[in-house]
Design a protein around this motif. Sequence first.
Motif, PDB file in Angstrom:
ATOM      1  N   GLU A  89       0.810  -1.229   0.000  1.00 17.43           N
ATOM      2  CA  GLU A  89       0.000   0.000   0.000  1.00 17.43           C
ATOM      3  C   GLU A  89       0.838   1.271   0.000  1.00 17.43           C
ATOM      4  O   GLU A  89       0.485   2.249  -0.633  1.00 17.43           O
ATOM      5  N   THR A  90       1.946   1.292   0.736  1.00 17.12           N
ATOM      6  CA  THR A  90       2.752   2.508   0.828  1.00 17.12           C
ATOM      7  C   THR A  90       4.201   2.175   0.519  1.00 17.12           C
ATOM      8  O   THR A  90       4.898   1.593   1.351  1.00 17.12           O
ATOM      9  N   LEU A  91       4.639   2.543  -0.685  1.00 21.32           N
ATOM     10  CA  LEU A  91       6.012   2.245  -1.087  1.00 21.32           C
ATOM     11  C   LEU A  91       6.805   3.515  -1.377  1.00 21.32           C
ATOM     12  O   LEU A  91       7.781   3.501  -2.122  1.00 21.32           O
ATOM     13  N   VAL A  92       6.364   4.609  -0.798  1.00 22.32           N
ATOM     14  CA  VAL A  92       7.071   5.879  -0.947  1.00 22.32           C
ATOM     15  C   VAL A  92       7.922   6.092   0.295  1.00 22.32           C
ATOM     16  O   VAL A  92       7.466   5.897   1.419  1.00 22.32           O
ATOM     17  N   VAL A  93       9.166   6.445   0.096  1.00 18.82           N
ATOM     18  CA  VAL A  93      10.051   6.672   1.236  1.00 18.82           C
ATOM     19  C   VAL A  93      10.716   8.040   1.071  1.00 18.82           C
ATOM     20  O   VAL A  93      11.018   8.476  -0.042  1.00 18.82           O
ATOM     21  N   ASP A  94      10.884   8.735   2.192  1.00 15.99           N
ATOM     22  CA  ASP A  94      11.583  10.017   2.161  1.00 15.99           C
ATOM     23  C   ASP A  94      13.075   9.794   1.969  1.00 15.99           C
ATOM     24  O   ASP A  94      13.636   8.776   2.416  1.00 15.99           O
ATOM     25  N   GLY A  95      13.723  10.722   1.288  1.00 17.10           N
ATOM     26  CA  GLY A  95      15.166  10.646   1.131  1.00 17.10           C
ATOM     27  C   GLY A  95      15.875  10.842   2.463  1.00 17.10           C
ATOM     28  O   GLY A  95      15.275  11.286   3.451  1.00 17.10           O
ATOM     29  N   GLU A  96      17.141  10.484   2.476  1.00 20.63           N
ATOM     30  CA  GLU A  96      17.933  10.660   3.698  1.00 20.63           C
ATOM     31  C   GLU A  96      19.373  10.931   3.310  1.00 20.63           C
ATOM     32  O   GLU A  96      19.876  10.377   2.326  1.00 20.63           O
ATOM     33  N   ILE A  97      20.025  11.793   4.064  1.00 23.44           N
ATOM     34  CA  ILE A  97      21.435  12.107   3.835  1.00 23.44           C
ATOM     35  C   ILE A  97      22.199  11.832   5.116  1.00 23.44           C
ATOM     36  O   ILE A  97      21.890  12.372   6.177  1.00 23.44           O
ATOM     37  N   LEU A  98      23.186  10.953   5.008  1.00 20.03           N
ATOM     38  CA  LEU A  98      24.085  10.659   6.115  1.00 20.03           C
ATOM     39  C   LEU A  98      25.454  11.228   5.789  1.00 20.03           C
ATOM     40  O   LEU A  98      25.893  11.186   4.630  1.00 20.03           O
ATOM     41  N   LEU A  99      26.127  11.758   6.786  1.00 19.61           N
ATOM     42  CA  LEU A  99      27.446  12.361   6.599  1.00 19.61           C
ATOM     43  C   LEU A  99      28.454  11.692   7.522  1.00 19.61           C
ATOM     44  O   LEU A  99      28.186  11.490   8.716  1.00 19.61           O
ATOM     45  N   TRP A 127      33.924   3.309  16.182  1.00 18.87           N
ATOM     46  CA  TRP A 127      33.308   3.995  17.327  1.00 18.87           C
ATOM     47  C   TRP A 127      31.928   4.556  17.010  1.00 18.87           C
ATOM     48  O   TRP A 127      31.316   5.216  17.856  1.00 18.87           O
ATOM     49  N   LEU A 128      31.427   4.317  15.808  1.00 16.23           N
ATOM     50  CA  LEU A 128      30.081   4.797  15.483  1.00 16.23           C
ATOM     51  C   LEU A 128      29.049   4.105  16.365  1.00 16.23           C
ATOM     52  O   LEU A 128      29.226   2.948  16.746  1.00 16.23           O
ATOM     53  N   PRO A 129      27.958   4.790  16.708  1.00 22.31           N
ATOM     54  CA  PRO A 129      26.920   4.158  17.540  1.00 22.31           C
ATOM     55  C   PRO A 129      26.277   2.977  16.826  1.00 22.31           C
ATOM     56  O   PRO A 129      26.200   2.933  15.592  1.00 22.31           O
ATOM     57  N   ILE A 130      25.799   2.005  17.596  1.00 22.19           N
ATOM     58  CA  ILE A 130      25.178   0.815  17.031  1.00 22.19           C
ATOM     59  C   ILE A 130      24.002   1.175  16.134  1.00 22.19           C
ATOM     60  O   ILE A 130      23.765   0.542  15.097  1.00 22.19           O
ATOM     61  N   ALA A 131      23.264   2.243  16.505  1.00 21.85           N
ATOM     62  CA  ALA A 131      22.091   2.645  15.720  1.00 21.85           C
ATOM     63  C   ALA A 131      22.456   3.056  14.305  1.00 21.85           C
ATOM     64  O   ALA A 131      21.605   3.054  13.411  1.00 21.85           O
ATOM     65  N   ALA A 132      23.738   3.404  14.061  1.00 25.68           N
ATOM     66  CA  ALA A 132      24.152   3.809  12.714  1.00 25.68           C
ATOM     67  C   ALA A 132      24.091   2.648  11.737  1.00 25.68           C
ATOM     68  O   ALA A 132      23.902   2.842  10.536  1.00 25.68           O
ATOM     69  N   LEU A 133      24.227   1.413  12.233  1.00 25.43           N
ATOM     70  CA  LEU A 133      24.266   0.249  11.349  1.00 25.43           C
ATOM     71  C   LEU A 133      22.990   0.112  10.538  1.00 25.43           C
ATOM     72  O   LEU A 133      23.039  -0.110   9.317  1.00 25.43           O
ATOM     73  N   SER A 134      21.834   0.254  11.174  1.00 25.76           N
ATOM     74  CA  SER A 134      20.569   0.099  10.449  1.00 25.76           C
ATOM     75  C   SER A 134      20.420   1.177   9.379  1.00 25.76           C
ATOM     76  O   SER A 134      19.830   0.931   8.317  1.00 25.76           O
ATOM     77  N   LEU A 135      20.936   2.369   9.632  1.00 21.20           N
ATOM     78  CA  LEU A 135      20.870   3.451   8.639  1.00 21.20           C
ATOM     79  C   LEU A 135      21.776   3.135   7.444  1.00 21.20           C
ATOM     80  O   LEU A 135      21.381   3.316   6.291  1.00 21.20           O
ATOM     81  N   LEU A 136      22.983   2.655   7.714  1.00 16.53           N
ATOM     82  CA  LEU A 136      23.930   2.356   6.645  1.00 16.53           C
ATOM     83  C   LEU A 136      23.472   1.176   5.794  1.00 16.53           C
ATOM     84  O   LEU A 136      23.794   1.098   4.611  1.00 16.53           O
ATOM     85  N   GLN A 137      22.701   0.278   6.384  1.00 11.94           N
ATOM     86  CA  GLN A 137      22.213  -0.880   5.647  1.00 11.94           C
ATOM     87  C   GLN A 137      21.080  -0.535   4.683  1.00 11.94           C
ATOM     88  O   GLN A 137      20.703  -1.363   3.853  1.00 11.94           O
ATOM     89  N   LYS A 138      20.530   0.674   4.776  1.00 15.74           N
ATOM     90  CA  LYS A 138      19.411   1.060   3.919  1.00 15.74           C
ATOM     91  C   LYS A 138      19.827   2.017   2.803  1.00 15.74           C
ATOM     92  O   LYS A 138      18.982   2.539   2.075  1.00 15.74           O
ATOM     93  N   LEU A 139      21.114   2.236   2.635  1.00 13.34           N
ATOM     94  CA  LEU A 139      21.586   3.217   1.661  1.00 13.34           C
ATOM     95  C   LEU A 139      21.316   2.787   0.217  1.00 13.34           C
ATOM     96  O   LEU A 139      21.393   1.609  -0.117  1.00 13.34           O
ATOM     97  N   ASP A 140      21.021   3.786  -0.619  1.00  8.77           N
ATOM     98  CA  ASP A 140      20.931   3.566  -2.061  1.00  8.77           C
ATOM     99  C   ASP A 140      22.251   3.876  -2.748  1.00  8.77           C
ATOM    100  O   ASP A 140      22.621   3.236  -3.729  1.00  8.77           O
ATOM    101  N   VAL A 141      22.963   4.892  -2.236  1.00  8.81           N
ATOM    102  CA  VAL A 141      24.158   5.363  -2.926  1.00  8.81           C
ATOM    103  C   VAL A 141      25.138   5.948  -1.916  1.00  8.81           C
ATOM    104  O   VAL A 141      24.739   6.530  -0.901  1.00  8.81           O
TER     105      VAL A 141
END
Length: 303
Positions: A203-213, A222-236
């Motif tokens: 039903e909902t396949l639209v996702v907002d963009g995201e920029i990680l730096l 030393w990156l926080p554990i929560a960063a892993l889930s963000l890095l695993q969803k990257l497109d580019v």
Amino acid sequence: MQYFPLFIDTHDLNVLMIGAGEVASRKLELLNRTEANVHIIALAVCDEVKAFESEPKVSIEQRAVSEQDIQGWDLIYIATADERLNKQLALIAKENNILVNVVDSPEDCRFITPSIIDRDKLQIAISTAGAAPVFARELRGRLESWLPQSLAPLFDFVAGKRVEVQQRLPSFKARRLFWERFFTVNGDKFDHQTPVRYEQSYETLVVDGEILLIDNETNIDWLPIAALSLLQKLDVVYADERLPVALTELIRRDARRESLLPFSQLEYQYGQGDRCLIFSDKVRVIALQAHFPMAKYLRPGSL
């Protein structure tokens, strides 16, 4: 990385096992779960191994092994009590370009058997490169307690839907978003609501963009554990320098790698729903953070 992890298709795989004692029986119990053909040669056969004699893909010859036996196999396991014989047979196998494993002797192995978590289609292999198998087993025990048995029927369900999803969602990105949504909504459960959650995920396949730096002075470990889930969803990933190995290990393997773009083009990609990582020097990263206030600047202890 001394050992490169691979998952081998065992359909019509021909395996020779030399030795039929207690240690060999543990390997045989594992191999018997696969589709491999297993042939055993041993002078003495323990009761645990004899119990497999009626299995259709297991055959046993009770005799001494010869050099002529070490040819024409895909894999060989050697598990006799004669260390000298084990080394001699392993050398012959290597000369014949056959992958060989000498049980409890990593220096004579061309491959090792990891500690395995089996949830049917979901397989997790753990290895310490032969250095600490006891620790690998302990870690396996922890993971076993975290992964419910319901994952086996869940992945059977998912496998049965892959073609349908490809037909309904021709775009690779749309399919990835669909499966992300499905597993977010469904979790690791498999029950009568799983087909309902499957249909709802379209039903909902639209996702907002995201920029990680990330700046090139950051210690990735030393990156926080929560960063892993963000890095695993990257497109580019945008970078003009080689990424640290520690960072590439955290990023999706199929995320695109591209050179840095001007701010205006980055803004466009963000508007298209791309999830981006920009890796650069600290000065440029700070400038990017100022230009894109919605960006997440990943640093030790901070998102």
